[in-house]
Structures are given as structure tokens and as C-alpha cells.
Design an enzyme around this catalytic site. Structure first.
Site, mmCIF file in Angstrom:
data_model
loop_
_atom_site.group_PDB
_atom_site.id
_atom_site.type_symbol
_atom_site.label_atom_id
_atom_site.label_comp_id
_atom_site.label_asym_id
_atom_site.label_seq_id
_atom_site.Cartn_x
_atom_site.Cartn_y
_atom_site.Cartn_z
ATOM 1 N N PRO A 95 8.195 -13.447 -24.794
ATOM 2 C CA PRO A 95 9.129 -12.335 -25.035
ATOM 3 C C PRO A 95 9.338 -11.548 -23.738
ATOM 4 C CG PRO A 95 6.981 -11.903 -26.040
ATOM 5 C CD PRO A 95 6.915 -13.282 -25.464
ATOM 6 N N ASP B 47 6.259 -10.876 -19.358
ATOM 7 C CA ASP B 47 5.924 -11.515 -20.636
ATOM 8 C C ASP B 47 5.181 -10.478 -21.473
ATOM 9 O OD1 ASP B 47 4.777 -12.870 -22.736
ATOM 10 O OD2 ASP B 47 4.113 -14.596 -21.532
ATOM 11 N N HIS B 48 5.833 -10.019 -22.531
ATOM 12 C CA HIS B 48 5.279 -8.889 -23.279
ATOM 13 C C HIS B 48 3.967 -9.229 -23.982
ATOM 14 C CE1 HIS B 48 5.274 -4.897 -24.701
ATOM 15 N NE2 HIS B 48 6.584 -4.713 -24.705
ATOM 16 N N ARG B 49 3.679 -10.519 -24.144
ATOM 17 C CA ARG B 49 2.405 -10.898 -24.755
ATOM 18 C C ARG B 49 1.249 -10.500 -23.838
ATOM 19 N NH1 ARG B 49 3.496 -17.180 -25.391
ATOM 20 N NH2 ARG B 49 3.920 -16.766 -23.193
ATOM 21 N N VAL B 50 1.536 -10.452 -22.550
ATOM 22 C CA VAL B 50 0.475 -10.229 -21.566
ATOM 23 C C VAL B 50 0.562 -8.818 -20.979
ATOM 24 C CG1 VAL B 50 -0.516 -11.075 -19.392
ATOM 25 C CG2 VAL B 50 0.520 -12.688 -20.999
#
Lengths: 328, 417, 330
Positions: free
Chosen positions: B217, B389-392
Site C-alpha cells: 500500500p 510501503d504503509h505496511r512498514v
């Protein structure tokens, strides 16, 4: 130039040095009246007298220690061990006293001494009399270790060893004593710690020292017939080790085979292999190959004992391996 | 003897904990089994039981404070002990390494680890995205590698004749590069035995970028940065080193690595059940090719000087232009920069290049009016857009990084602090 | 052994200088006490074998030597012999501290004191391994006709080593001017010598090699002096070796880490009552050659000397790292 035996070359070195310096004495089992177990000290008793050419009882630890004590007080003894196999009795004296005295005393007591005798296998002598101990002696800082393979090298290095102010372990070989070679009439010395390129070739470096030089030379002849030209580097000294010469030949040929008649584990050959991988990594086209004795005590049976040692065939195979030549 | 009380993992997945309440005060004695404090983990609040009988000498992490597993949170010992040496030690540890966590691999300068595809297989992310040939190590003798590098040959194109197909000196010396097949726009007749690196590259690019875009994302952060001082610094360096010619990209790569050192959470990757905090800063730079693009990677930038970064970069770019990059030279970027300034692009957003979690898109440097101390002044400005990367990376984390990077570019001397 | 007394006077030292010997024993005692204290403060590491109780042996023996011609070898309990040879205690203490100003540049430590100039051939750490060295140095004396002697000290633990027996034989067949002195302090580490020896009287061990031997009371410095004098005379005049077993006692454990629980308090007390320093002091007081006041003054002076040595050691700088690679080869 005269063609003389290795034995005679050693004798000349001893004789010349004993004339040069009255502090040089020779002691060991059978060195005087018997003229030496291998006749290296032939005639020296008559020439120098029993004060300087001294027969000892069979007490390696005792007489080796006595010689070290004499050296500590300024004499320059040459200790002959009848064989390096018996030197194991004297190792405590060599390692704990001779190798460390200078260091422990903060630089006060150097030990100018030479320990010499035949090292390594001969023939039919079985386990206790066929050991090649170079790696053990080379392990200890505070010693110098040499293993000449030709009469010329033997004479020049023994004279240097006797003049050296440090303990020098001087390794000969029973089967070498009768080998012949050119030796100049006039005096010369060979610096300890300098290797010698015995043959030149561009394809592979064969690195060796001591008696195996002979089979390495034979193997190189076999290889020539196959169109493979080897550099033969004879180390001559193991400590100090001529790293420069090792790296020079390997950087030229990109391949190395190390031939050492000691056992493979923790040996001189593996140390040299490490030096090459460490300092000439980018020049290697193949992993370094070792040709050593098999990892077993020496058997008595002749077929087996030959199988246990480096051979011409094993060296040829190793060279082909590092050259990626698959023999049909 | 005084000792450190360390944060322990109070849940299997806990990496950090927040001290909720301290149950003992400085100077209090406690025994084995006493509850020292409550810790908020990633899942719940846990009690921290004492491992010792001792006196609490100093609290290092106060209520509300966070600590990673293994970090000291307090000092215990005997009454009246001098704890200053321990405090110095802790200070030293803190300054010598960034926030550690369970995933961080040991730092080794110029470590090969990250670039060794055998090892990279640990992360499914990279497994999916590296070239097929990169997942099997190329066996070559050290000498063969060196000759290939000198001649700019790609080892993956050379057949090895040694054991297990090891490429040896003679293979490299006898190698004749195939004629580059002309790019035809006609429908390809699918000579399946003939590999055409360019079209393959194209496929890889397509695969990697769409995977990245669909799975990560993305969100974007944009700042304008004043390039005056950086350009001056570079000019001064060239004046004092007449032989040197360093590209602006090398300077930006180096400053990015400094900022990443300060914000290691940006120098991270996503693995399905964990975050990977990369041990080194490997920065990729997107380079345009005839038919596609590739990101050669400068490895372990944190250990290199700008001149060295530039030297390697020029070598890599040269190889990239000639299709000579080996897989390990264009994979494993933990952070990537894409600069379209040369095309006059003012600003753009880039797609993240895994295994990294952020890519920095740089626009052209243009003179613009800016307001400084209530005056309008003309300054060379550049637009930087960070895709994260919004996951990270969370918004604030990315923003902190951009703030630092902007400060470093505004005043490069700060990067040395 | 018949000896011509007048000739012996020329070779061996005549009347012993008892006051000087008292001072030397006291210096060793105080030095060792200070060393033990420094060890407790972790200034000295590793092994520290103390000589306390055995002072009469080194002092009474070495008093005979002319260290321009004669030599001393000993094992790892070597502080007493080094001091008796006249080595500077500053250098000795600094060596214990591992400083470059130590007699072996900080590379030897407690077990390896050396002084080339004073013919102190070390502190040697392998049990019995220095015995052949001593014979070798005697060989050089003989070779150069230098009319010297080598005293070789070792403990009761060394007497069962092959090197001892090998050397005795060599010293006899080559007629070497060496005196082998077994300082029997009755314990090889924690082992009572009677438990590990086929004989209780070590002096007879020379007989297998045709070497004369004698047992000597090592708590009495005068007796030590007398008997070693005989042996030194034999070495210098006849060029032959002697074996002496000097019975002595160490008050401390084998080394600092040894609580010496293997012996009884009574035994220790018994020996402390025949302390060599005490015996000599009483003798001198009786003979009116010394007053208590003089003794106290002497002791004070020695304590100051030892303190100065400790201060010197303390203040000496740590060696530079370059030292690590020096002295490996000449």
C-alpha cells in the site's frame, strides 16, 4: 663447482664453522667416535677433539637441555638428533626453553643453537621412526625452521643456521644424505627465510620443501610431457616463511598444489594454503590442492608405506585437478 | 555488583514494550519473583517479574517510555554502589548502534549477505521478484570473476567447464559475446533457445513493479528542498580536488544513507510475519536503458565516502547502459532513488523497488522564488517525493525521515553530526 | 671427602658475613610480604610463589658466589634467589606488576626473573626442565676454563623428573662444575614428598651416578653456608658435581591460590619456631654482634626500601603494545 653428496655438504659446513668459531661444538648420540649415525660428522672428532665433538648418552631431553644451557651462556652448540623421531623426547627443552628464553627474559638471553638430524619417513621403519614433524616445530614462535633438499642449500643454510643468534631447527632426511649436487668450492651462505624457484613454468605452482622436492621434480617431468609447465617453489625455510615468493608464483600461475610429507591436519601445507587463499584470493582459478601423507601412522609393509606418502602420481593428479583437466 | 535490568520479551512476538507502571521506586529493595513493572506488549499488558534480589538503583525508562527487547530499562545492585561506569557503558551502546531489534542482522562492512541470492531466499518477497538466474548462485573461480569484471562480461552468459559447471579462467577467456540481436518490432518468431536479455528485462520489470504496486500500500510524501548549500559544497569539493568529478546523485545517495542511519525503520522490508530491519544501507538508483530501466545498487553506502560512492555508481551505470550488470549488482536495494531531473520533470511519484520499502523520486532543480525571513529570494529548488510501503512505514516515520533528509540537503554539514 | 682446609679457604668464602646475610634474609621476607599484599590488591596476577621461610637456603648458598664467574639457576619460586644475587628489587617488583621497567620487561612475571649481567639465569617455570640448562652452563665454564660454578636450585617436586636424572648422569660423566640443590620444602604443591618418593632422603639419589650427596638443615643459614661451601669448593677445585638436599619449609601455600590445608597448624608452628631469621638474630644478639635497636633500624630501612620498590612498580608505565612482538627473535 664440485659434485658432492648432501652428507658431505653438511660435513663441510660443520667443519668450516668449527674452524671459524671455537664456540661451535657438536654433540649428540654417536657423533664422535662412530663418526655419526649417518656419517655427517665423519672425521670431526679427529680434527677438533672430544672437547668439541661430544658423544652423549641416549638422553635426548638431557643433552638437548645441556646444549641450550651452554648456548644461554654464550656457546654455539649444534645438537644432532639421531632422528627427529627421538626429538619428541626433547621437545620440552626446545619449546619451553629454547623458543621462549629470549622472550621471557625480556630480550636478555638469546639461544644460538642448531638442532639437526634426519626428519620424515625413510623406508621400512614403521610408525615410530617415520614421522615428519615440520609442522610441530614450525608452530612455535621463537624458533627458526629450515628443511633444505639439495647439497647446495644444505651447506649454505647450515652455515647460516650456526651463525644465527636464534635457535634453528634444521631438518634433513635419511634418504637425502646420498643425493648429489653442485656445490661451489668457495664459501657462500644462504639466507634463512628465502625460498628458491627450482623450476619455472606458467601453468601451475607446486610448492614444497625438504625431501619431497625429488618426487615433485619427477612429477614436473611427467607433466611437461603432457604439455603442462610447472613452477616448483622450494620453500627451504618454514619459519620465517617466504610469503612473498609463494604469492608471486601463485599470482603468476593462478593454481597451487602444496606437497608436504607431514600429515594433513593442522599442517604446514594447510597453513600455506590459507596464506594463498587469504592473500591471493582473486588470483585463484581453482581451490588449492594439498598432497600430504595419509592421515595414518606409518605402516611397515612397503606397498602400504608408499601408499601412505605423497607420490609422483598423486602430485600429477592434483595438478590436473587444479587445471580442470579430466583424464579419461 | 550493579547490573542492567533488560527488557525481556513478554510475548512471543514482542519486539518493543512500553512501561505502563513501575511497582518499585529507586532505592526500593526487591526479591526474586516480585513484580517490578507492568509492560504493554504488542498484545496486552504483562507483569515483569524480578530475576534477582537487589535494590533498584536507577530507572532508565520511565512510565510511558518504550524499550526494545534487550535494552536496559533500569539498574539494580547493592545500596550506594557507583553506577556511573554502567551508565557510560549504556550511553556508548546507545550511540554506537541504531535501535536494534530481533531481525537486524549483524553489521558487517560490505557484507555479501544481503546480496547473496541464496540467503535472500529467506524472504518470499525477493524470491518472487528476483530473476530466475539470480536464485542459483553462479559458480566461478575468484580469478574468473575478476577477469569477467575487468572485461565487463556478465558471468550469467558464460558456460562453466569446471566441476559443477564452475566458470574458470579459460571459460572467460574463450567467451565470445553473441551479437546483440537487433530489436525487431515485428512479431517475434519465438526462437525459444535464444535469450534476448532486453525483453526478459522488460518482463522482469513488469512483474516486479506490478507486484510491488499491488502488494504494497503506497503513500506519498513530498517536500521542496533548497539545493544552494549542497551545490556549493559539491563545487568546493571539486575546487579542492581538481581530479575529482562527483555526480550530484552520489551526494544525494550519501545524504540519504545518513538519514536512513538515523531512521532505520525506513531502511526496512516486509516479510509476511515480520519486519526486516536491514543491517546495511544498499541504495539503488534507477537507470534508464534503451528498452526499460534497471536499478544498479551501491552496497553498504554507510561505510563509503562520496567519492567512492560516485566511482562505483559510474561503473554500475556504465555496465547498466551496456547490459553488463550481474544479478547481484541490481538486486537487494534497501532503498532506491529515481531521478528524472534530467528530463525536466518537476515532480513525480515512483513505485517502490522491493525488498526496500521506500523510493525517493527526485525532480529537476529549478530556480524558484522562495520566502526566507519574509523576503522573496530566488533559490535552486528541487522537489522530492518519497513513496512508502504503509505496511512498514507509518506517515510520521516517513515524515521524520524526510525532515532529516531535507535538513541534510539544506545544510550538508548537519549530516556529520 | 677429604678436603684440604687451607686450600678451601681460598676458594670458598671464608667466614660468612652474618649481619649481611641477616639483612638479605630480612629483605627477601619483607619483599615477599609486600608482594603478597600487592597480590591481594590485584596489582599482581597469575602465579605468585612465595619464598617466606626458605630464605636461608638462597642466602647461605649464594653468599659463596662471585657472580662475574658463577651462575645461578632456579625454578619458579625465584624471588629469594634473585634478591640474594643482588638484583635491584625495584626491577623485581616492577616485573611482578608486569611493567616494562621490570627485570624481564614485564614479559616474565613472578616465575621468570632474569638478569644477564648478574648471571641470574632465571626463574624457570617447567618443573625440572632447567636442571639440564644449569649443566650446560657448567659445560661452558669447563670448556673455557673459567673456574666458576653453577648453583642449580629446584624443589622436591622436580627430583622425580627425567631431566634431573639425565642431567646428574651427564654432569658426572663430563665432570661439570655444578651444585644441584634440592630445596625440599616438603610439599610438591599439596603433596607431601613422602607420598610420592621411593626414598625419604633425597641426598642418596646422587649415589646412583657416583655423585656425593648430603642432607642439610635449611633453617640454619650458617649450616647452609658451610655445606654449600664444601660443594662449591669441590666444583671449582675438582670440577665435579654435588647433590645437596636442603631441608626447608615454606610458611605459605604453594602459590597465592593455595590455602595449604594439607598440613597441620602444629607443623607450621614448629617450623616458625625455627625461623631462619629468628635463629640468626638470636645468635647475633647472644654473640653481642647486634643489638635489638640495630635490628629494628635495619628492619625499618628495609621496609622503606621495599615500599620504594612498590611505589616504583606502581608508577612505572604499562608497556607499549609494540613490546608484544619484540624479543621473539634476536
Amino acid at each position: 663447482m664440485a659434485v658432492i653428496t648432501y652428507r658431505e655438504a653438511l660435513r663441510q659446513a660443520l667443519e668450516e664453522e668449527m674452524h671459524r668459531d671455537k664456540n661451535v661444538i657438536l654433540l649428540g648420540e654417536e657423533v664422535a667416535q662412530y663418526n655419526g649415525a649417518y656419517k655427517v660428522s665423519k672425521g670431526l672428532l679427529d680434527e677438533f677433539g672430544e672437547e668439541r665433538v661430544i658423544d652423549t648418552p641416549i638422553t635426548e631431553e638431557g643433552f638437548t637441555g645441556v646444549a641450550i644451557g651452554a648456548a644461554m651462556a654464550g656457546m654455539r652448540p649444534v645438537v644432532e638428533w639421531m632422528t627427529f623421531n627421538f626429538s619428541i623426547q626433547a621437545m620440552d627443552q626446545v619449546f619451553n626453553n629454547a623458543a621462549k628464553m629470549l622472550y621471557m627474559s625480556g630480550g636478555q638471553f638469546n639461544i644460538p643453537i642448531v638442532f639437526r638430524g634426519p626428519n620424515g619417513p625413510a623406508e621400512y621403519l614403521a610408525s615410530q621412526h617415520s614421522q615428519a614433524l615440520a609442522s610441530i616445530y614450525a608452530h612455535f614462535p621463537g624458533l627458526k625452521v629450515v628443511a633444505p633438499a639439495t647439497p647446495y642449500d644444505a651447506k649454505g643454510l647450515l652455515k647460516s643456521a650456526i651463525r644465527d643468534d636464534n635457535p634453528v631447527v634444521f631438518m634433513e632426511a635419511e634418504l637425502i644424505y646420498a643425493w648429489e649436487g653442485d656445490v661451489p668450492e668457495e664459501e657462500y651462505l644462504i639466507e634463512i627465510g628465502k625460498a628458491d624457484l627450482k623450476k619455472e613454468g606458467d601453468d601451475v605452482s607446486i610448492i614444497t620443501f625438504g625431501k619431497p622436492l625429488q618426487i615433485v621434480t619427477e612429477a614436473a617431468d611427467v607433466l611437461e610431457k603432457k604439455g603442462i609447465h610447472a613452477d616448483i617453489l622450494d620453500l627451504r625455510s618454514l619459519r620465517p616463511l617466504d610469503e612473498e615468493a609463494i604469492l608471486k608464483t601463485v599470482k603468476k600461475t593462478n593454481r597451487a598444489v602444496i606437497v608436504d610429507e607431514s600429515w594433513p591436519v593442522a599442517g604446514m601445507a594447510s597453513h600455506i594454503g590459507w596464506i594463498i587463499s587469504h592473500k591471493a584470493f582473486d588470483f585463484l582459478d581453482a581451490p588449492v590442492e594439498l598432497v600430504t601423507s595419509e592421515d595414518v601412522p606409518m605402516p611397515y609393509n612397503h606397498t602400504l608405506e608408499l601408499a601412505a606418502q605423497p607420490s609422483v602420481d598423486k602430485i600429477v593428479q592434483a595438478v590436473q585437478k587444479v587445471m580442470y583437466i579430466r583424464e579419461a | 555488583m550493579a547490573d542492567k535490568l533488560l527488557m525481556i520479551a513478554l510475548s512471543p512476538t514482542m519486539e518493543k514494550g512500553t512501561i505502563h507502571t513501575w511497582h518499585v521506586k529507586e532505592g526500593d529493595a526487591f526479591s526474586t519473583g516480585d513484580i517490578l513493572c507492568d509492560v504493554e506488549t504488542d498484545k496486552t499488558t504483562m507483569e515483569y517479574e524480578s530475576p534477582e534480589d537487589a535494590i533498584l538503583l536507577k530507572i532508565l525508562v520511565n512510565e510511558g517510555g518504550q524499550a526494545s527487547v534487550g535494552d536496559p530499562i533500569a539498574i539494580f545492585g547493592e545500596e550506594g554502589e557507583d553506577i556511573s561506569p554502567l551508565l557510560d557503558e549504556i550511553k556508548k551502546e546507545k550511540s554506537s548502534k541504531p535501535d536494534t531489534n530481533r531481525e537486524e542482522k549483524e553489521k558487517e562492512p560490505a557484507s555479501e549477505k544481503k546480496t547473496d541470492p541464496d540467503i535472500e531466499e529467506e524472504s518470499p518477497e525477493s524470491q518472487k521478484t528476483t530473476q530466475p538466474e539470480a536464485t542459483t548462485r553462479i559458480k566461478a573461480s575468484p580469478l574468473a570473476r575478476k577477469i569477467a569484471e575487468e572485461r565487463g562480461l556478465n558471468l550469467s552468459q558464460i558456460r562453466g567447464s569446471g566441476p559443477q559447471n564452475r566458470i574458470v579462467k579459460r571459460d572467460v577467456e574463450n567467451y565470445k559475446p553473441q551479437e546483440k540481436s537487433a530489436i525487431t518490432h515485428a512479431p517475434s518468431s519465438e526462437n525459444s533457445d535464444q535469450r534476448i536479455p532486453l525483453s526478459e528485462k522488460r518482463q522482469i520489470i513488469a512483474k516486479r513493479l506490478s507486484e510491488s504496486k499491488y502488494s504494497a500500500p503506497h503513500f506519498y510524501l513530498r517536500v521542496q528542498v533548497d539545493m544552494t548549500r549542497l551545490m556549493e559544497a559539491r563545487k568546493r569539493y571539486h575546487e579542492t580536488h581538481p581530479d575529482a568529478k562527483t555526480s550530484l546523485n552520489a551526494w544525494l545517495i550519501k545524504l540519504s544513507s545518513e538519514a536512513l542511519k538515523k531512521h532505520p525503520e525506513v531502511n526496512s522490508g516486509w516479510d509476511t510475519d515480520a519486519l526486516i530491519r536491514f543491517g546495511n544501507v544498499h541504495i539503488g538508483l534507477a537507470v534508464a536503458q534503451e528498452d526499460g530501466l534497471i536499478t544498479p545498487v551501491v552496497k553498504s553506502v554507510e561505510y563509503k565516502k562520496i567519492a567512492q560512492v560516485d566511482h562505483e555508481l559510474q561503473g554500475l551505470i556504465e555496465k547498466a547502459k551496456n547490459n553488463k550488470l550481474s544479478p547481484e549488482e541490481y538486486t537487494g536495494a534497501t532503498f532506491t532513488i529515481s531521478n528524472l531531473g534530467a528530463w525536466g520533470i518537476e515532480e513525480f511519484t515512483a513505485i517502490i523497488n522491493p525488498p526496500g520499502s521506500a523510493i525517493l523520486a527526485l525532480g529537476a532543480i529549478e530556480k524558484k522564488p522562495v520566502v526566507i525571513n519574509d523576503e522573496i529570494i530566488i533559490r535552486p529548488m528541487m522537489s522530492m517525493t518519497l513513496s512508502c510501503d504503509h505496511r512498514v512505514i507509518d506517515g510520521a516515520t516517513g515524515a521524520d525521515f524526510m525532515k532529516t533528509l531535507k535538513a541534510y540537503i539544506d545544510d550538508p554539514a548537519l549530516a556529520l553530526t | 671427602m677429604t678436603s684440604d682446609k687451607t686450600k678451601k679457604q681460598e676458594t670458598a668464602k671464608k667466614t660468612p658475613d652474618l649481619k649481611h646475610m641477616l639483612g638479605q634474609m630480612l629483605l627477601i621476607r619483607r619483599f615477599e610480604e609486600r608482594a603478597a599484599q600487592a597480590y591481594g590488591l590485584r596489582k599482581i596476577g597469575g602465579f605468585l610463589h612465595l619464598y617466606i621461610g626458605q630464605e636461608a637456603v638462597a642466602v647461605g648458598s649464594i653468599a659463596h658466589l662471585d657472580l662475574k664467574r658463577d651462575y645461578v639457576y632456579t625454578a619458579y619460586r625465584d624471588h629469594g634467589h634473585a634478591i640474594a644475587c643482588g638484583m635491584d628489587i625495584k626491577g623485581l617488583m616492577a616485573e611482578l606488576y608486569g611493567k616494562e621497567s621490570g627485570c624481564s620487561r614485564g614479559k616474565g612475571g613472578s616465575m621468570h626473573f632474569f638478569d644477564k649481567e648478574k648471571h641470574f639465569m632465571g626463574g624457570n617455570g617447567i618443573v625440572g626442565a632447567h636442571i639440564p640448562l644449569a649443566a650446560g652452563t657448567a659445560m661452558k665454564i669447563k670448556f673455557n676454563k673459567e673456574n666458576g660454578v653453577v648453583l642449580c636450585f629446584f624443589g622436591d617436586g622436580a627430583i622425580h623428573q627425567g631431566s634431573f636424572h639425565e642431567t646428574l648422569n651427564l654432569a658426572k660423566i663430563w665432570n661439570l662444575p655444578v651444585v644441584f640443590i634440592c630445596e625440599n620444602n616438603q610439599y610438591g604443591m599439596g603433596t607431601d614428598f613422602r607420598r610420592v618418593s621411593s626414598v625419604d632422603d633425597f641426598s642418596i639419589m646422587g649415589q646412583s651416578y657416583g655423585i656425593p650427596g648430603k642432607q642439610v638443615n635449611g633453617m640454619d643459614v650458617q649450616e647452609v653456608h658451610r655445606e654449600v661451601g664444601e660443594a662449591v669448593y669441590r666444583a671449582k677445585e675438582e670440577g665435579t658435581p654435588t647433590l645437596l638436599e636442603i631441608k626447608t619449609y615454606r610458611y605459605k601455600g604453594h602459590s597465592m591460590s593455595d590455602p595449604a590445608k594439607y598440613r597441620t597448624k602444629e607443623e607450621l608452628e614448629e617450623y616458625k619456631n625455627q625461623d631462619p631469621i629468628l635463629i640468626l638474630k638470636d645468635h647475633l644478639l647472644k654473640e653481642k654482634k647486634l643489638t635489638e635497636d640495630e635490628f629494628q633500624k635495619m628492619d625499618k630501612k628495609i621496609k622503606d626500601q621495599v615500599k620504594a620498590a612498590a611505589d616504583f612498580a606502581e608508577k612505572s608505565p604499562e608497556p607499549s603494545l609494540e613490546l608484544l612482538y619484540e624479543d621473539v627473535l634476536v
